[in-house]
Write a protein that holds these residues in place. Structure first.
Motif, PDB file in Angstrom:
ATOM      1  N   GLY A  31      -4.137  40.096  41.622  1.00  0.00           N
ATOM      2  CA  GLY A  31      -3.825  40.379  43.014  1.00  0.00           C
ATOM      3  C   GLY A  31      -2.670  39.538  43.528  1.00  0.00           C
ATOM      4  O   GLY A  31      -1.664  39.334  42.849  1.00  0.00           O
ATOM      5  N   ASP A  32      -2.841  39.013  44.774  1.00  0.00           N
ATOM      6  CA  ASP A  32      -1.766  38.250  45.422  1.00  0.00           C
ATOM      7  C   ASP A  32      -1.352  37.035  44.598  1.00  0.00           C
ATOM      8  O   ASP A  32      -0.180  36.671  44.547  1.00  0.00           O
ATOM      9  N   GLN A  33      -2.337  36.411  43.944  1.00  0.00           N
ATOM     10  CA  GLN A  33      -2.013  35.223  43.141  1.00  0.00           C
ATOM     11  C   GLN A  33      -1.096  35.591  41.977  1.00  0.00           C
ATOM     12  O   GLN A  33      -0.171  34.854  41.640  1.00  0.00           O
ATOM     13  N   ALA A  34      -1.349  36.753  41.367  1.00  0.00           N
ATOM     14  CA  ALA A  34      -0.517  37.186  40.242  1.00  0.00           C
ATOM     15  C   ALA A  34       0.907  37.446  40.724  1.00  0.00           C
ATOM     16  O   ALA A  34       1.885  37.040  40.079  1.00  0.00           O
ATOM     17  N   VAL A  35       1.021  38.109  41.881  1.00  0.00           N
ATOM     18  CA  VAL A  35       2.360  38.390  42.419  1.00  0.00           C
ATOM     19  C   VAL A  35       3.071  37.078  42.745  1.00  0.00           C
ATOM     20  O   VAL A  35       4.265  36.912  42.456  1.00  0.00           O
ATOM     21  N   ALA A  36       2.323  36.122  43.309  1.00  0.00           N
ATOM     22  CA  ALA A  36       2.927  34.825  43.644  1.00  0.00           C
ATOM     23  C   ALA A  36       3.419  34.126  42.377  1.00  0.00           C
ATOM     24  O   ALA A  36       4.488  33.502  42.366  1.00  0.00           O
ATOM     25  N   GLN A  37       2.659  34.246  41.283  1.00  0.00           N
ATOM     26  CA  GLN A  37       3.085  33.625  40.023  1.00  0.00           C
ATOM     27  C   GLN A  37       4.355  34.277  39.495  1.00  0.00           C
ATOM     28  O   GLN A  37       5.250  33.609  38.979  1.00  0.00           O
ATOM     29  N   ILE A  38       4.422  35.596  39.632  1.00  0.00           N
ATOM     30  CA  ILE A  38       5.627  36.304  39.176  1.00  0.00           C
ATOM     31  C   ILE A  38       6.833  35.827  39.985  1.00  0.00           C
ATOM     32  O   ILE A  38       7.890  35.501  39.433  1.00  0.00           O
ATOM     33  N   GLU A  39       6.652  35.756  41.315  1.00  0.00           N
ATOM     34  CA  GLU A  39       7.772  35.331  42.176  1.00  0.00           C
ATOM     35  C   GLU A  39       8.207  33.911  41.830  1.00  0.00           C
ATOM     36  O   GLU A  39       9.402  33.601  41.784  1.00  0.00           O
ATOM     37  N   SER A  40       7.238  33.076  41.548  1.00  0.00           N
ATOM     38  CA  SER A  40       7.558  31.690  41.212  1.00  0.00           C
ATOM     39  C   SER A  40       8.341  31.618  39.899  1.00  0.00           C
ATOM     40  O   SER A  40       9.313  30.868  39.774  1.00  0.00           O
ATOM     41  N   ALA A  41       7.939  32.429  38.906  1.00  0.00           N
ATOM     42  CA  ALA A  41       8.656  32.435  37.620  1.00  0.00           C
ATOM     43  C   ALA A  41      10.085  32.921  37.809  1.00  0.00           C
ATOM     44  O   ALA A  41      11.028  32.382  37.208  1.00  0.00           O
ATOM     45  N   VAL A  42      10.245  33.934  38.668  1.00  0.00           N
ATOM     46  CA  VAL A  42      11.592  34.465  38.910  1.00  0.00           C
ATOM     47  C   VAL A  42      12.455  33.390  39.573  1.00  0.00           C
ATOM     48  O   VAL A  42      13.623  33.184  39.205  1.00  0.00           O
TER      49      VAL A  42
END
Ligand code: SF4
Ligand code: SF4
Length: 247
Positions: free
Chosen positions: A4-15
């Motif tokens: 969910g939101d945590q996964a999206v936040a992790q993706i944004e952080s990696a980017v």
């Protein structure tokens, strides 16, 4: 890992950090601008399609991994009639990918490839952009059933399944030695044919999967089929001759 939101936040952080590896499982729906598959809603409350997501994320990725045959080549969902126009990750993003096919892919193949990249080694790739160390071997050449008797029907332990449709001669991978479920068994070891699941033409160019089997008569051999087809043809010819004579 996250959801969910945590996964999206992790993706944004990696980017934001840069130098990330994008690994995608599944083919990408591209028909209707990709609006048949949404992954998440962004901070501005816009729904993000799978197509938009992979195109954006692939742009700055250090490496792009296609996990499984669908992401690598389109796979089963890209088979006809493909109403949502599923494409491989490479076709959908325009980025050259490292393909780790298989339906499903082998977890060892994924871990090995990621470990190589994390160690700074980019694996050598074959013409289908699969790691050569994993996919250079032809299944048939390594199969323990090579040179064995040709099976006429399923269910006979140890016989070669080529006449029943085995695609091992057209397929590459290390399945015969690596096996699945921690070395427990593999397709042919379980008396099933190789379906060609690591190849780019899978499944359409490998269909029909099975040969020499008819519905309602699952153990009839290929030879018997041919023989019975000939008999059926003879009977049809005779019926036609009789009809002509009557007319
Ligand atoms: S079972 Fe398939 S892979 Fe094995 S020897 Fe026969 S044709 Fe080749
Ligand atoms: S043996 Fe063939 S069908 Fe089975 S996993 Fe390997 S490539 Fe796929």
């Amino acid at each position: 890992g996250a959801a969910g939101d945590q996964a999206v936040a992790q993706i944004e952080s990696a980017v934001n950090d840069g130098g990330y590896v994008l690994a995608v499982d599944g083919g990408v729906p591209t028909e209707f601008g990709g609006r048949t598959c949404y992954l998440w809603t962004d901070r501005n409350n816009n729904e993000v399609t799978a197509l938009e997501a992979v195109q954006t994320l692939a742009r700055d990725a250090a490496h792009v991994l296609s996990i499984g045959t669908c992401a690598s080549f389109g796979g089963i969902p890209a088979g006809g009639p493909n109403p949502t126009r599923i494409e491989s990750l490479a076709a959908a993003t325009g980025r050259a990918t490292i393909n780790i096919p298989g339906c499903p892919t082998h977890p060892d193949w994924v871990v090995w490839t990621v470990a190589q990249l994390l160690s700074g080694n980019v694996p050598r790739l074959d013409s289908s952009r699969r790691p050569s160390d994993l996919f250079s071997g032809n299944i048939h050449h390594r199969c323990p059933r090579r040179e064995r008797r040709t099976a006429q029907a399923f269910g006979v332990e140890g016989d070669c399944l080529e006449r029943l449709g085995c695609k091992g001669p057209r397929t590459r991978g290390d399945c015969p030695s690596r096996k699945w479920n921690s070395g427990t068994n593999w397709c042919i070891g379980a008396n099933a044919i190789c379906l060609g699941c690591t190849e780019s033409g899978f499944p359409d160019s490998f269909s029909p999967f099975y040969r020499g089997i008819q519905i309602g008569d699952p153990v009839r051999s290929g030879d018997d089929d041919d023989h019975r087809r000939d008999e059926d043809d003879d009977e049809d010819d005779e019926r036609r001759r009789n009809r002509r004579e009557r007319d």
